[in-house]
Design a protein around this motif. Sequence first.
Motif, PDB file in Angstrom:
ATOM      1  N   GLY A   1       6.742  -0.818 -10.195  1.00  0.00           N
ATOM      2  CA  GLY A   1       5.696  -0.520  -9.231  1.00  0.00           C
ATOM      3  C   GLY A   1       4.432  -1.332  -9.386  1.00  0.00           C
ATOM      4  N   LYS A   2       4.303  -2.110 -10.444  1.00  0.00           N
ATOM      5  CA  LYS A   2       3.059  -2.839 -10.667  1.00  0.00           C
ATOM      6  C   LYS A   2       3.040  -4.194  -9.962  1.00  0.00           C
ATOM      7  CE  LYS A   2       1.631  -0.580 -14.942  1.00  0.00           C
ATOM      8  NZ  LYS A   2       1.162  -0.769 -16.333  1.00  0.00           N
TER       9      LYS A   2
ATOM     10  N   THR B   1       5.697  -2.561  -5.138  1.00  0.00           N
ATOM     11  CA  THR B   1       4.769  -1.928  -4.201  1.00  0.00           C
ATOM     12  C   THR B   1       4.563  -2.805  -2.972  1.00  0.00           C
ATOM     13  OG1 THR B   1       3.603  -0.822  -6.005  1.00  0.00           O
ATOM     14  CG2 THR B   1       2.439  -1.007  -3.899  1.00  0.00           C
TER      15      THR B   1
ATOM     16  N   ASN C   1       3.320  -6.259  -6.657  1.00  0.00           N
ATOM     17  CA  ASN C   1       3.255  -5.984  -5.225  1.00  0.00           C
ATOM     18  C   ASN C   1       3.771  -7.185  -4.430  1.00  0.00           C
ATOM     19  OD1 ASN C   1       1.099  -7.832  -5.243  1.00  0.00           O
ATOM     20  ND2 ASN C   1      -0.408  -6.213  -5.472  1.00  0.00           N
TER      21      ASN C   1
END
Length: 250
Positions: free
Chosen positions: A117-118, A146, A120
Amino acid sequence: VPYPAGGATDFFARLVFPKMGEAMGQPVVVENRPGAGTAIGASEVARSAPDGYTLLLGDAGTYAFNPTLYKKLTYDPAKDFAPVSLTGRFALILAVNPSAPAKSVKEFVAGAKSQPGKINYGAPGPGSPIHLAMEFFKQRTGIVMTPIPYKGGADAMNDLLAGRISAMFPDIASGLPQIKGGKLRPLAVASAKRVAALPDLPTIGESGYPGFEAWAWQGFVAPAKTPRPVIMRLNAEFAKVMSGPAIKQR
């Protein structure tokens, strides 16, 4: 045109269609109508008079993805439009900002798995081929990233070049100049075979995910019930312009 200015769309909207207009003795005015996953521009054309004077340049999202992505769509691509011509089919490239540590698909996937999730990525559209290519890639690789939504690919590209986002799947038409200029680092191409413009760039299939393909394609249409002779005239004029040496080379 249901996009902001920029990207591969400009090639047709600002170079090809004006030449069609010259041939037909009619000026071509390009109007950008971005938003709602291209539905705003598409809906406007769907409601226009079927006289050949209002056309839509849409993409796979406009014609194929949106009916499956939206519960309520303000147009029906199968019923509201009369196809005029396919305009282009572009390979998509997994690319990162040169400051990113990954230099291969394997390294990119490993990095994403180490920090879920870090990382993007640009998600123009949303629901565009560029956005959904990354969603497909995430599914195949089992990574979590993300999405950062944008109205169009040009804005997302600007942020990728500036390092404000980490990765994206730009189409080769808009990504190639940046790659050759050293402003983007390509990791792999999402076509079945390598592309002639970047012969040393492996495919995603070669990089450990066989069968992976993702393309961006575009085409232009007229409102449904546009007379067949009008459709054929538009198709013929487009074919003539596209056969010119300068346009073919571009």
